[in-house]
Write an enzyme that holds these catalytic residues in place. Sequence first.
Site, mmCIF file in Angstrom:
data_model
loop_
_atom_site.group_PDB
_atom_site.id
_atom_site.type_symbol
_atom_site.label_atom_id
_atom_site.label_comp_id
_atom_site.label_asym_id
_atom_site.label_seq_id
_atom_site.Cartn_x
_atom_site.Cartn_y
_atom_site.Cartn_z
ATOM 1 N N SER A 132 -26.192 -18.862 30.954
ATOM 2 C CA SER A 132 -26.192 -19.565 29.677
ATOM 3 C C SER A 132 -27.613 -19.990 29.304
ATOM 4 C CB SER A 132 -25.217 -20.743 29.732
ATOM 5 O OG SER A 132 -24.918 -21.214 28.445
ATOM 6 N N ASP A 140 -16.739 -15.038 24.039
ATOM 7 C CA ASP A 140 -17.889 -15.935 24.134
ATOM 8 C C ASP A 140 -18.770 -15.735 22.907
ATOM 9 O OD1 ASP A 140 -20.033 -17.524 24.912
ATOM 10 O OD2 ASP A 140 -20.597 -16.291 26.631
ATOM 11 N N HIS A 184 -16.757 -18.159 28.263
ATOM 12 C CA HIS A 184 -18.012 -18.734 28.715
ATOM 13 C C HIS A 184 -17.755 -19.692 29.882
ATOM 14 C CE1 HIS A 184 -22.264 -19.631 27.977
ATOM 15 N NE2 HIS A 184 -21.978 -20.880 28.328
#
Length: 304
Positions: free
Chosen positions: A154, A247, A277
């Site tokens: 991320s 995501d 995610h």
Amino acid sequence: MPLHPQARDYVAQYPSDLTTDLATLDLAAIQEMRAQDALAAHRGPLTKLPFVRDELAEGVPIRIYRADPGDGLLPVVVYFHGGGWVFGSVRRNDAAGRDLAIRTGAVVVSVDYRLAPEHPFPAAADDAWTVVRDIFARPAFYQSNGSVAVIGDSAGGNLAAVAAWQARDAGLRLAHQVLVYPVLDVAMDTPSYVQHAKGFGLDAEEMAWFTRQYAPDADPADPRLSPLRLPDVSGLAPATVVTAEYDVLRDEGERYAARLAEAGVPAELRRFDGAVHSFFVLPGLFDQAVEARDYVAERLRESL
């Protein structure tokens, strides 16, 4: 494909990452949230290792993990945690650091970079680069054999990608970069931002909020913030890019992998169908986390 059953259960319980009114999140509320971790039990076991030590890399806090009980030189994997540049820490991601050391056999250096909004852009990117540079400058301190890779998930994937091009530009050869559902373009204008804007863990509105906390005054085209905007990606370290089907960040990761390949950089993309995610850091909730970690570790071992 449809949401994986485990992903469906997850978003039923946690439809958004922050599960709160973003307008109420002042600095005091952010700091209070950092002290909590409702998902701690699902991040994996804190496996005992023969070597775990907290150190500083030119002032940046790091935690060094080594699963090998010997004292020989090993490859080094630098890990940048996720959390939207606002949340997360070495402590919260302790299980991930230990697991990565076991799976790769490398020395793992987990980076406690500065967090926003107290430390806005480019503080986190600067800390990431400081640590990578220090590992190349002091290989004996890290028991490094000179082979260095970076990995991040991320926002940590963003930092890994930025550090990779900074290493290239500084003439430092990274063996590999692993980008797990990375933030690569804060324009947030890809189709996946429309398709999965709400209700799949990381909402589009939340991603916009994270970006405002980290880089309120930055140029969104700055490649230290949006590596997808880097004019020239040739010569970057070979890459593994992992994305999740449901995501908002999916498309930018896949576009980056395509750009790398088009520029002649060895790049392998793997999308985890049905996934959302954050699946990678929650092996206690997602079987796909274990599958992804096995895959990533194999890619790292091959490159190191």
